[in-house]
Design an enzyme around this catalytic site. Structure first.
Site, PDB file in Angstrom:
ATOM      1  N   ARG A   1      -6.816  10.357   0.013  1.00  0.00           N
ATOM      2  CA  ARG A   1      -6.679  10.853  -1.366  1.00  0.00           C
ATOM      3  C   ARG A   1      -8.039  10.898  -2.054  1.00  0.00           C
ATOM      4  O   ARG A   1      -8.317  11.792  -2.839  1.00  0.00           O
ATOM      5  CB  ARG A   1      -5.678   9.981  -2.140  1.00  0.00           C
ATOM      6  CG  ARG A   1      -4.230  10.296  -1.775  1.00  0.00           C
ATOM      7  CD  ARG A   1      -3.270   9.295  -2.375  1.00  0.00           C
ATOM      8  NE  ARG A   1      -3.323   8.027  -1.678  1.00  0.00           N
ATOM      9  CZ  ARG A   1      -3.280   6.835  -2.256  1.00  0.00           C
ATOM     10  NH1 ARG A   1      -3.180   6.747  -3.568  1.00  0.00           N
ATOM     11  NH2 ARG A   1      -3.352   5.736  -1.532  1.00  0.00           N
TER      12      ARG A   1
ATOM     13  N   HIS B   1       0.866  -1.181   0.000  1.00  0.00           N
ATOM     14  CA  HIS B   1       0.000   0.000   0.000  1.00  0.00           C
ATOM     15  C   HIS B   1       0.899   1.226   0.000  1.00  0.00           C
ATOM     16  O   HIS B   1       1.867   1.284   0.766  1.00  0.00           O
ATOM     17  CB  HIS B   1      -0.896  -0.024   1.243  1.00  0.00           C
ATOM     18  CG  HIS B   1      -2.030   0.950   1.192  1.00  0.00           C
ATOM     19  ND1 HIS B   1      -1.841   2.308   1.224  1.00  0.00           N
ATOM     20  CD2 HIS B   1      -3.361   0.754   1.105  1.00  0.00           C
ATOM     21  CE1 HIS B   1      -3.027   2.908   1.162  1.00  0.00           C
ATOM     22  NE2 HIS B   1      -3.964   1.990   1.090  1.00  0.00           N
TER      23      HIS B   1
END
Ligand code: FAD
Length: 640
Positions: A269, A249
């Site tokens: 995000r 990740h």
């Protein structure tokens, strides 16, 4: 014969995360008796840690969304190595599974007009993640536990016994699957607290044990994720696929060292957060790979416009699939443009008002304040890649989730196929709902058609018990024996340094040599004390699984001479279309099964070609990026 507590069930589900609980519900709804066994406390699973949300093409935030678009995004994210039938079922059934959770009592966040709200996530064309703030997994687990309690209440009303059809065995670790001939006949394990042995006689086992991250030094995974289900399946004669594909990740915490690896949700995000290097530059615009050219915004203005209205601009490259973002961060740090602690900046503070940040990302706000003394409403976070998810897993039939051993089923993170070479964020929670249900159904149908119940032999029970207590025997030739904690640290260092985010042939070969030495050392693993709550002993048994699974990862990574999704070879940087439909299948010799960790064999296997109606969902120009000229010529001929 050792002293063993015995139970009989129609189905035994190993793992009480989302996949396991959804399988339990389904098997019980089909009238079967089910045991659910979990290594940790009931409710403590990776599923509960899931933050960002569950992907399902409900079309609430953009009515252009459809299962076909979700299917295409999933295939693109996995770089066309996915099991297309699983990707089809997943995209088609995910919305129903989310709705069903609301009938069990879940309450997702809402849009202004009262529909389930959906947020943006990497690789998804439309806002698609149903969520509850950044605590989605908690709501999913809470709801399924509530559903199980309601089923137990129904059982009580009928039989006077809450546990007549569903019983939970928490803090109980399964160490071995037992067979009668080629069929599953039971599962053997121990209670973590007392160390006493327990045996489940059952014709059907659903493995739902989650991931393998604890083989790596920097990981978002917690202590239970030692690849037990993967290893149990291998030792029972099943095969694993796609083990070379691990998801790093892009955004784990990098500081302070005690919390390195803890996840920072992609929801940051999705809600507008941007990645910046130490020069303050939004560097993701420099990293749009050729396969995604044309699909992502090329300027800051366009990316920011997309955030306001995702129909009028292309999406921000901050939300490229995870493998791309993780590699980009790696490059920036390597080029000397990283943060003081070796990550990059993730900035939400300058993008949203403070009250919105706290409302939308309460766990992230709390996590950084408590663990790093950073107020994310005022300062950027420092983030870097962390080992997060294993795309590889038990090879299953896409419709029934049956493994290659009769009576064995697998669902959730421990099953392979759906995500191909890289999973899109949010596709795991939907995976475990869709395929947890299908595994429960598959196991029920299998049990209902069995003419006779398999039997377990006393010899097999004695052998399982003997393997479990072997770490208490000091090595025959004397000496102190191997400490499981030292072995674990050596394994994690090897995997981190040599089988990490960027791989090279000579390093992989070195890793395989180290792993073979660690396997030899494991024969001498020794623990002190007795069986009553003994974490050293627990780790010694977990190491047997981690060593086996790590060898699958390293050997498959060496064989795959290309870079695709979660497997990046520095010495083979491009994606090679010849590898597009090749799976690497890991097996072990069943005669080698004992306490020692056996060697793994990896064999290439061709994927089943995609059904034509699904293939036609893609433009030929897009397929050119993934298929060989010969494949394309055949497709053109078929199209007439
Ligand atoms: P898990 O939930 O991992 O459960 C595994 C179960 O198996 C546990 O009960 C464990 O105790 C048990 N077990 C293991 N070994 C044994 C054994 N030997 N004997 C008995 N029991 C055993 N995915 C998304 O889609 N969206 C997200 O927003 C998201 N956020 C995430 C955030 C974090 C921090 C992490 C770590 C993951 C996230 N993921 C997310 C991934 C997702 O949460 C997991 O992939 C998914 O929950 C796995 O579910 P599962 O049911 O397969 O297994």
């Amino acid at each position: 014969m050792p002293e063993v507590e015995r139970h009989k069930y129609d189905v035994v589900v190993i793992g009480a995360g989302g996949a396991g609980l959804r399988a339990v519900i389904e098997a019980r709804e089909h009238g079967l008796s089910v045991a659910v066994v979990c290594k940790s406390l009931f409710g403590k699973a990776h599923t509960v840690m899931a933050e960002g949300g569950c992907a399902a093409a409900m079309g609430n935030a953009n009515d252009k969304d459809s299962w076909q678009t979700h299917f295409k995004d999933t295939m693109r994210g996995g770089k066309f190595l996915n099991n297309w039938r699983m990707a089809e079922l997943h995209a088609q059934e995910a919305p129903d599974r989310v709705w069903e959770l609301e009938t069990y009592g879940a309450l997702f966040d809402r849009t202004a007009d009262g529909r389930i709200s959906q947020r943006n996530f990497g690789g998804h064309t439309y806002p698609r993640l149903a969520h509850v703030g950044d605590r989605t997994g908690l709501e999913i687990i809470r709801t399924m536990q509530q559903k199980i309690v309601s089923l137990q209440q129904e059982d009580f009303a009928q039989t006077g016994d809450y546990e007549a059809r569903i019983k939970i065995f928490a803090e109980c670790t399964i160490t071995e699957l037992l067979k009668d001939g080629d069929k599953i006949a039971g599962a053997f394990g121990y209670w973590r607290e007392s160390g006493r042995f327990i045996l489940f006689e059952t014709p059907a086992v659903v493995i739902a044990t989650g991931g393998i991250g604890k083989s790596y030094k920097v990981t978002s995974n917690s202590w239970e994720y030692t690849g037990d289900g993967h290893a149990l399946a291998l030792r029972a004669g099943a095969s694993l696929i796609n083990m070379e594909f691990l998801q790093f990740h892009p955004t784990g915490m990098v500081w302070p060292p005690s919390v390195k690896g803890i996840l920072v949700t992609e929801g940051v995000r999705g809600d507008g957060g941007v990645l910046k290097n130490s020069d303050g530059k939004r560097f993701m615009f420099d990293y749009i790979p050729p396969v995604f050219k044309g699909q992502y915004a090329e300027t800051i203005e366009e990316a920011d416009q997309w955030l306001k209205d995702n129909d009028s601009a292309r999406r921000t490259p901050d939300l490229l699939p995870r493998d791309e973002v993780a590699r980009a961060i790696n490059e920036e740090v390597k080029a000397g443009r990283g943060t003081p602690h070796g990550g990059v900046y993730l900035d939400i503070a300058s993008r949203l008002p403070a009250d919105q940040i706290v409302k939308r990302l309460p766990s992230m706000h709390h996590q950084f304040k408590e663990l790093a003394d950073v107020d994310i409403t005022k300062e950027p976070m420092e983030v870097g890649p962390t080992c997060h998810y294993v795309m590889g897993g038990i090879e299953v039939d896409p419709d029934t989730q049956a493994a290659t051993v009769p009576g064995l089923f697998a669902a959730g993170e421990c099953a392979g196929g759906l995500h191909g070479s890289n999973r899109l964020g949010g596709n795991s929670l939907s995976d475990l709902l869709v395929f947890g249900r299908r595994a429960g159904l598959g196991a029920s149908e299998y049990v209902q058609q069995l003419a006779a119940r398999p039997e377990i032999s006393d010899t097999d029970i004695a052998a399982a018990a003997k393997s479990a207590v072997t770490p208490f025997d000091p090595p025959a030739e004397g000496g102190p024996g191997e400490n499981p904690y030292t072995l674990h640290m050596d394994l994690q260092q090897t995997m981190n340094d040599l089988v990490g985010i960027i791989r090279k042939e000579h390093e992989l070969k070195q890793a395989i040599e180290h792993l073979s030495e660690l396997r030899d050392r494991y024969d001498h693993v020794t623990v002190e004390g007795h069986r009553q709550f003994n974490p050293g002993w627990h780790l010694a048994l977990d190491m047997r699984n981690m060593l086996l699974i790590s060898e699958c990862v390293a050997k498959a990574a060496l064989l795959r001479t290309e870079s695709r999704g979660g497997h990046t070879r520095d010495d083979h940087p491009g994606m090679d279309p010849v590898w597009r439909n090749k799976l690497l299948v890991c097996t072990i010799d069943p005669d080698e099964v004992g306490f020692s960790v056996p060697a793994v064999t990896v064999t290439p296997e061709a994927q089943v070609p995609m059904r034509e109606d699904l293939l036609r969902l893609f433009d030929l120009a897009e397929l050119e990026k993934y298929y060989t000229p010969a494949d394309l010529a055949a497709l053109r001929d078929d199209a007439g």
